[in-house]
Design a protein around this motif. Structure first.
Motif, mmCIF file in Angstrom:
data_model
loop_
_atom_site.group_PDB
_atom_site.id
_atom_site.type_symbol
_atom_site.label_atom_id
_atom_site.label_comp_id
_atom_site.label_asym_id
_atom_site.label_seq_id
_atom_site.Cartn_x
_atom_site.Cartn_y
_atom_site.Cartn_z
ATOM 1 N N HIS A 134 26.368 -34.206 -29.404
ATOM 2 C CA HIS A 134 25.918 -34.856 -28.410
ATOM 3 C C HIS A 134 26.617 -34.266 -27.124
ATOM 4 C CE1 HIS A 134 29.246 -37.586 -27.203
ATOM 5 N NE2 HIS A 134 29.435 -37.515 -28.651
ATOM 6 N N VAL A 192 21.332 -35.902 -27.774
ATOM 7 C CA VAL A 192 21.780 -36.053 -28.945
ATOM 8 C C VAL A 192 20.999 -35.038 -29.857
ATOM 9 C CG1 VAL A 192 22.249 -37.252 -31.282
ATOM 10 C CG2 VAL A 192 22.665 -38.527 -28.924
ATOM 11 N N ALA A 250 19.687 -39.391 -25.406
ATOM 12 C CA ALA A 250 20.720 -40.105 -26.286
ATOM 13 C C ALA A 250 20.469 -41.485 -26.080
ATOM 14 C CB ALA A 250 22.075 -40.147 -25.144
ATOM 15 N N SER A 251 19.535 -42.072 -25.280
ATOM 16 C CA SER A 251 19.286 -43.484 -25.027
ATOM 17 C C SER A 251 18.366 -43.916 -26.466
ATOM 18 C CB SER A 251 18.505 -43.855 -23.959
ATOM 19 O OG SER A 251 17.186 -43.099 -23.730
ATOM 20 N N THR A 275 20.366 -43.778 -29.531
ATOM 21 C CA THR A 275 21.067 -45.162 -29.491
ATOM 22 C C THR A 275 20.194 -46.245 -30.182
ATOM 23 O OG1 THR A 275 22.710 -44.543 -27.877
ATOM 24 C CG2 THR A 275 22.655 -46.695 -28.349
ATOM 25 N N THR A 276 19.015 -46.307 -29.505
ATOM 26 C CA THR A 276 18.082 -47.415 -30.007
ATOM 27 C C THR A 276 17.795 -47.307 -31.223
ATOM 28 O OG1 THR A 276 17.189 -47.419 -27.765
ATOM 29 C CG2 THR A 276 15.658 -48.216 -29.562
ATOM 30 N N VAL A 301 19.640 -46.002 -33.810
ATOM 31 C CA VAL A 301 20.869 -46.251 -34.654
ATOM 32 C C VAL A 301 21.093 -47.983 -34.741
ATOM 33 C CG1 VAL A 301 23.535 -46.175 -34.678
ATOM 34 C CG2 VAL A 301 21.926 -44.095 -34.258
ATOM 35 N N GLU A 302 20.872 -48.575 -33.710
ATOM 36 C CA GLU A 302 21.062 -49.928 -33.478
ATOM 37 C C GLU A 302 19.923 -50.681 -34.308
ATOM 38 O OE1 GLU A 302 23.524 -51.645 -32.523
ATOM 39 O OE2 GLU A 302 24.438 -49.848 -31.946
ATOM 40 N N LYS A 360 20.864 -50.430 -38.068
ATOM 41 C CA LYS A 360 21.909 -51.176 -38.209
ATOM 42 C C LYS A 360 21.613 -52.900 -38.416
ATOM 43 C CE LYS A 360 25.855 -48.914 -36.189
ATOM 44 N NZ LYS A 360 26.920 -48.835 -34.993
#
Length: 71
Positions: A30, A35, A52-53, A56-57, A59-60, A63
């Motif tokens: 990144h 990314v 990147a945003s 992140t969304t 990956v969250e 999870k």
């Protein structure tokens, strides 16, 4: 936002610590806004570049189990 032409050779790639020795994993790198994701078995092929945003969304959501396969 225009996607940059990221040079894979200039990025610092990392693989998940839980990845197998058989190479069945993805690698990520990144910069501030982007990314890059690539297949760890075929690092010469171009990877996927996402904001990147958005990464992140993603990956969250994986999870927390809220990732949906519906459009």
């Amino acid at each position: 936002m225009n996607r940059p032409a990221l040079d894979p050779a200039r990025l610092t790639w990392r693989k998940a610590s839980a990845s197998s020795d058989q190479g069945a994993c993805v690698e990520v790198a990144h910069d501030v806004d982007w990314v890059a994701v690539r297949d760890s078995k075929d690092t010469d092929r171009p990877g996927l570049t996402v904001a990147a945003s958005a990464f992140t969304t993603f990956v969250e959501a994986t999870k927390t189990g809220t990732l949906s396969n519906t459009p």
